[in-house]
Scaffold this active site. Structure first.
Site, PDB file in Angstrom:
ATOM      1  N   TYR A  10      22.500 -23.862 -15.225  1.00 50.96           N
ATOM      2  CA  TYR A  10      23.594 -24.675 -14.702  1.00 50.96           C
ATOM      3  C   TYR A  10      23.026 -25.754 -13.751  1.00 50.96           C
ATOM      4  CZ  TYR A  10      27.343 -21.365 -16.146  1.00 50.96           C
ATOM      5  OH  TYR A  10      28.228 -20.576 -16.840  1.00 50.96           O
TER       6      TYR A  10
ATOM      7  N   CYS B 222      25.999 -17.296  -8.623  1.00 47.01           N
ATOM      8  CA  CYS B 222      25.193 -18.490  -8.888  1.00 47.01           C
ATOM      9  C   CYS B 222      25.391 -19.508  -7.759  1.00 47.01           C
ATOM     10  CB  CYS B 222      25.652 -19.085 -10.214  1.00 47.01           C
ATOM     11  SG  CYS B 222      24.799 -20.575 -10.685  1.00 47.01           S
TER      12      CYS B 222
ATOM     13  N   ASP C 272      27.017 -15.179 -13.048  1.00 46.19           N
ATOM     14  CA  ASP C 272      25.926 -16.120 -12.807  1.00 46.19           C
ATOM     15  C   ASP C 272      25.684 -16.909 -14.092  1.00 46.19           C
ATOM     16  OD1 ASP C 272      23.664 -17.301 -11.500  1.00 46.19           O
ATOM     17  OD2 ASP C 272      22.368 -16.018 -12.700  1.00 46.19           O
ATOM     18  N   SER C 273      24.922 -17.978 -13.965  1.00 48.94           N
ATOM     19  CA  SER C 273      24.560 -18.768 -15.139  1.00 48.94           C
ATOM     20  C   SER C 273      23.677 -17.973 -16.101  1.00 48.94           C
ATOM     21  CB  SER C 273      23.813 -20.020 -14.685  1.00 48.94           C
ATOM     22  OG  SER C 273      22.720 -19.645 -13.869  1.00 48.94           O
TER      23      SER C 273
ATOM     24  N   CYS D  45      19.130 -20.022  -4.222  1.00 50.87           N
ATOM     25  CA  CYS D  45      19.147 -19.908  -5.683  1.00 50.87           C
ATOM     26  C   CYS D  45      18.933 -18.439  -6.019  1.00 50.87           C
ATOM     27  CB  CYS D  45      18.019 -20.761  -6.276  1.00 50.87           C
ATOM     28  SG  CYS D  45      17.821 -20.535  -8.059  1.00 50.87           S
ATOM     29  N   THR D  46      19.640 -17.981  -7.046  1.00 45.77           N
ATOM     30  CA  THR D  46      19.566 -16.564  -7.425  1.00 45.77           C
ATOM     31  C   THR D  46      18.137 -16.075  -7.670  1.00 45.77           C
ATOM     32  OG1 THR D  46      19.972 -17.416  -9.655  1.00 45.77           O
ATOM     33  CG2 THR D  46      21.811 -16.325  -8.528  1.00 45.77           C
ATOM     34  N   HIS D  47      17.281 -16.991  -8.139  1.00 46.13           N
ATOM     35  CA  HIS D  47      15.937 -16.552  -8.545  1.00 46.13           C
ATOM     36  C   HIS D  47      14.955 -16.441  -7.378  1.00 46.13           C
ATOM     37  CE1 HIS D  47      17.652 -17.558 -12.377  1.00 46.13           C
ATOM     38  NE2 HIS D  47      16.543 -17.286 -13.030  1.00 46.13           N
TER      39      HIS D  47
ATOM     40  N   GLU E 160      11.372 -16.811 -14.334  1.00 43.75           N
ATOM     41  CA  GLU E 160      11.713 -16.259 -15.653  1.00 43.75           C
ATOM     42  C   GLU E 160      10.453 -15.938 -16.448  1.00 43.75           C
ATOM     43  OE1 GLU E 160      15.184 -17.468 -17.541  1.00 43.75           O
ATOM     44  OE2 GLU E 160      16.210 -17.141 -15.646  1.00 43.75           O
TER      45      GLU E 160
HETATM   46  N1  DGL Z   1      21.763 -19.267 -10.970  1.00 46.81           N
HETATM   47  C1  DGL Z   1      21.300 -20.601 -10.614  1.00 46.81           C
HETATM   48  C2  DGL Z   1      21.471 -20.798  -9.107  1.00 46.81           C
HETATM   49  O1  DGL Z   1      21.555 -19.864  -8.338  1.00 46.81           O
HETATM   50  C3  DGL Z   1      19.855 -20.816 -11.011  1.00 46.81           C
HETATM   51  C4  DGL Z   1      19.657 -20.960 -12.517  1.00 46.81           C
HETATM   52  C5  DGL Z   1      20.402 -22.138 -13.101  1.00 46.81           C
HETATM   53  O2  DGL Z   1      20.019 -23.302 -12.872  1.00 46.81           O
HETATM   54  O3  DGL Z   1      21.390 -21.899 -13.769  1.00 46.81           O
HETATM   55  O4  DGL Z   1      21.549 -21.908  -8.674  1.00 46.81           O
END
Ligand code: DGL
Length: 280
Positions: free
Chosen positions: A45, A76, A13-14, A187-189, A155
């Site tokens: 990212y 990601c 992941d990023s 999105c992961t978050h 975060e």
């Molecule tokens: N991991 C990114 C996603 O799932 C979120 C965080 C980022 O912008 O890198 O899109």
């Protein structure tokens, strides 16, 4: 015995958000060993150019291959949307992103064919979820919304805060005018905000956690290719390893919150080392 089945699954992941996918894979496949790479030095990212996201993704996959992974999961959403085809074109081990599993689950859970997608700016602008959804059902009606402020809010660790609720209400107001049956958390978050999002969109909307759906597809792929690790009594030390490209401020706190416990076997990979894995 298939020797490759003993090898770990690589997940990247990023940053640390992809730990949501790690948790889902650990829950479903507790005997598998995982190697995680979080690009904490270069996150986010979601606001970077496509070429940069592809270049970073190639370096990380090449790094994971150096650790003998048997498959790669692009946790990601942004990298899945932008880099997956490029990665698949370069390597022939199974490489799975989170978009296809999320799209399949949304289609299956939306008989009235109205689906919503939320994600970072890059993910939404790429149109990758729309393409994946329409490839599965061309009659779908889709409403997408970029929600760039949600990553920093997660975060910061404000999941039940008034500020978060205000931001969510504003971002998700379009889903009042265009009610959806399923909403993809692209999105992961966002799985960390599930309860708050559910309150805003209403209890009858199915929230699709792309990470959980991806874990199910990982299981299918490993089973189909006879790559599933079969636990044995002499299994010995099969610990997960976590690699990051930086230890940012409050790293320990964020990492523990995302994983639900402290990250063990954690190593830092200097950016120069990561860049030495450049390809093409
Ligand atoms: N991991 C990114 C996603 O799932 C979120 C965080 C980022 O912008 O890198 O899109």
């Amino acid at each position: 015995m298939n020797q490759a089945a003993e090898n770990p699954i690589g997940i990247f992941d990023s940053g640390l958000g992809g730990i949501s996918v790690v948790r889902a894979v650990m829950d479903l496949l507790p005997h598998e060993r995982l190697i995680y790479f979080g690009d904490t030095a270069r996150v986010p990212y979601g606001s970077k150019s496509n070429e940069t996201v592809r270049r970073f993704s190639r370096q990380i996959v090449n790094f994971l291959l150096d650790h003998d992974v048997k498959m790669v999961v692009v946790a990601c959403n942004t990298a899945s949307a932008i880099a997956l085809d490029d990665l698949r074109g370069r390597w022939d081990l199974p490489i799975l992103g989170v978009i296809e599993p999320g799209a399949t689950a949304a289609v299956n859970k939306s008989p009235s064919q109205r689906v919503g997608v939320i994600g970072t700016t890059s993910t939404i602008h790429s149109g990758a979820y729309e393409r994946a959804l329409l490839a599965r059902n061309p009659d779908l009606q889709i409403q997408s919304k970029e929600c760039p402020l949600l990553v920093p809010l997660v975060e910061e660790g404000w999941p039940e805060d008034d500020v978060l609720n205000g931001v969510l209400t504003r971002y998700l107001s379009g889903f009042k005018q265009f009610p959806v049956e399923s909403l993809i958390l692209g999105c992961t978050h966002y799985p960390y905000l599930k309860d708050a999002i559910q309150r805003v969109v209403g209890a009858d909307v199915n929230l699709i956690d792309s990470g959980e759906e991806t874990a199910r597809v990982v299981q299918e792929i490993l089973a189909g290719k006879k790559l599933m690790h079969v636990p044995e009594t002499h299994d010995g030390d099969r610990k997960h390893h976590f690699y990051v490209s930086d230890f940012p401020q409050r790293f320990q706190e964020t990492a523990a919150r995302f994983l639900g416990r402290p990250l063990e076997n954690l190593f830092r990979v200097e950016l120069e080392v990561l860049e030495s894995y450049s390809v093409g």
